[in-house]
Design a protein around this motif. Structure first.
Motif, PDB file in Angstrom:
ATOM      1  N   PHE A  68     120.714  -5.662 -12.399  1.00 28.98           N
ATOM      2  CA  PHE A  68     122.137  -5.383 -12.250  1.00 28.98           C
ATOM      3  C   PHE A  68     122.430  -5.004 -10.805  1.00 28.98           C
ATOM      4  O   PHE A  68     121.521  -4.716 -10.015  1.00 28.98           O
ATOM      5  CB  PHE A  68     122.583  -4.266 -13.207  1.00 28.98           C
ATOM      6  N   ALA A  69     123.696  -4.997 -10.447  1.00 26.16           N
ATOM      7  CA  ALA A  69     124.169  -4.490  -9.164  1.00 26.16           C
ATOM      8  C   ALA A  69     124.964  -3.219  -9.433  1.00 26.16           C
ATOM      9  O   ALA A  69     125.425  -2.988 -10.549  1.00 26.16           O
ATOM     10  CB  ALA A  69     125.038  -5.535  -8.463  1.00 26.16           C
ATOM     11  N   GLY A  70     125.102  -2.383  -8.402  1.00 23.00           N
ATOM     12  CA  GLY A  70     125.894  -1.178  -8.610  1.00 23.00           C
ATOM     13  C   GLY A  70     125.454  -0.031  -7.739  1.00 23.00           C
ATOM     14  O   GLY A  70     124.924  -0.212  -6.646  1.00 23.00           O
ATOM     15  N   LEU A 126     127.326  -0.089 -12.996  1.00 23.86           N
ATOM     16  CA  LEU A 126     126.357  -1.109 -13.392  1.00 23.86           C
ATOM     17  C   LEU A 126     127.108  -2.408 -13.632  1.00 23.86           C
ATOM     18  O   LEU A 126     127.895  -2.501 -14.573  1.00 23.86           O
ATOM     19  CB  LEU A 126     125.604  -0.692 -14.659  1.00 23.86           C
ATOM     20  N   GLU A 127     126.859  -3.380 -12.782  1.00 22.71           N
ATOM     21  CA  GLU A 127     127.528  -4.667 -12.899  1.00 22.71           C
ATOM     22  C   GLU A 127     126.498  -5.745 -13.220  1.00 22.71           C
ATOM     23  O   GLU A 127     125.476  -5.859 -12.537  1.00 22.71           O
ATOM     24  CB  GLU A 127     128.250  -5.015 -11.598  1.00 22.71           C
ATOM     25  N   PRO A 128     126.742  -6.550 -14.250  1.00 20.89           N
ATOM     26  CA  PRO A 128     125.791  -7.608 -14.595  1.00 20.89           C
ATOM     27  C   PRO A 128     125.763  -8.698 -13.534  1.00 20.89           C
ATOM     28  O   PRO A 128     126.667  -8.816 -12.698  1.00 20.89           O
ATOM     29  CB  PRO A 128     126.321  -8.128 -15.929  1.00 20.89           C
ATOM     30  N   LEU A 129     124.736  -9.518 -13.606  1.00 20.26           N
ATOM     31  CA  LEU A 129     124.528 -10.616 -12.655  1.00 20.26           C
ATOM     32  C   LEU A 129     124.458 -11.939 -13.422  1.00 20.26           C
ATOM     33  O   LEU A 129     123.573 -12.762 -13.205  1.00 20.26           O
ATOM     34  CB  LEU A 129     123.241 -10.379 -11.866  1.00 20.26           C
ATOM     35  N   LEU A 130     125.416 -12.126 -14.307  1.00 23.53           N
ATOM     36  CA  LEU A 130     125.365 -13.256 -15.239  1.00 23.53           C
ATOM     37  C   LEU A 130     125.494 -14.605 -14.540  1.00 23.53           C
ATOM     38  O   LEU A 130     125.000 -15.615 -15.040  1.00 23.53           O
ATOM     39  CB  LEU A 130     126.469 -13.100 -16.283  1.00 23.53           C
ATOM     40  N   GLU A 131     126.135 -14.641 -13.368  1.00 19.75           N
ATOM     41  CA  GLU A 131     126.342 -15.907 -12.656  1.00 19.75           C
ATOM     42  C   GLU A 131     125.388 -16.048 -11.471  1.00 19.75           C
ATOM     43  O   GLU A 131     125.543 -16.973 -10.670  1.00 19.75           O
ATOM     44  CB  GLU A 131     127.797 -15.987 -12.161  1.00 19.75           C
TER      45      GLU A 131
END
Length: 218
Positions: free
Chosen positions: A77-79, A34-39
């Motif tokens: 999220f990405a992942g 699970l990777e955030p998409l903060l940018e």
């Protein structure tokens, strides 16, 4: 509903850390990413979410009211390893993975918003009264390949009953929205598996029996 990246609020980190760990002995470290998409500019997805809610409102007013009432945070999220999830521990938050580019966003979004909204609705209902007298018994599940406790079978079947109702309405009255026939048939088959398991093995409390009766009526 506030739409944004996962891990953009302080309360998320402990919950996400637990999800990143192996949930069972069948999963190894790194299976769930699970990777955030903060940018990332997420404005495109806000409009997709609005279109999704509009289609739900036109097709299933009850599900729409639950979606706008219960889903207060939509966390993107990405992942890999998990597409969407919600939990009573972070009630109101729905976490949704962005799909691969070749996956049509509209149907994907609709499926998961309807799915997680239904989980939240059942969590709200079961918080006030037990629904099963034998929730821990292990039996065939409607979605997962491995047997599951009956309370999970109930969750899956409840969710599928809502998705079946929604997709049936779309296929009959809004067929130009998207091709619902394939997902409709898959949902119908999975729902039948779950319904048959519950009918054969569930021992219901009074509220649970009323809930199960509503499956056949919907």
């Amino acid at each position: 509903c506030r739409l944004g990246s996962s891990l953009s609020e302080l309360w998320e980190a402990p919950f996400i850390d637990e999800l990143r760990k192996p949930p069972t002995g069948q999963h190894k470290e790194g299976d769930v990413v699970l990777e955030p998409l903060l940018e990332t500019d997420l404005s495109e997805f806000a409009s997709i979410h609005e279109d999704c809610l509009r289609l739900i409102e036109e097709s299933d007013a009850g599900l729409y009211e639950e979606a706008v009432t219960y889903v207060t945070r939509l966390k993107l999220f990405a992942g890999r390893g998990i597409a969407a999830f919600s939990s009573p521990r972070v009630f109101g938050a729905v976490f949704l993975r962005l799909p691969e580019p070749e996956v049509p966003l509209g149907p994907y979004w609709l499926e998961h918003i309807a799915h997680e909204t239904s989980h939240l609705a059942l969590n709200a209902l079961s918080a006030h009264a037990p629904l099963l007298e034998n929730p821990g018994e292990i039996h065939e599940a409607p979605i997962r390949p491995d047997p599951r406790p009956l309370y999970q079978v109930l969750h899956g079947t409840f969710v599928l009953s809502r998705q079946l109702r929604l997709l049936t309405e779309i296929s009959q009255n809004q067929p130009d929205s998207f091709d619902a026939e394939g997902p409709l048939e898959e949902t119908r088959e999975a729902y039948s598996r779950g319904y048959d398991t519950l009918r054969a093995f569930a021992r219901w409390t009074e509220p649970g029996a009323r809930l199960f009766d509503s499956f056949a009526a919907s």
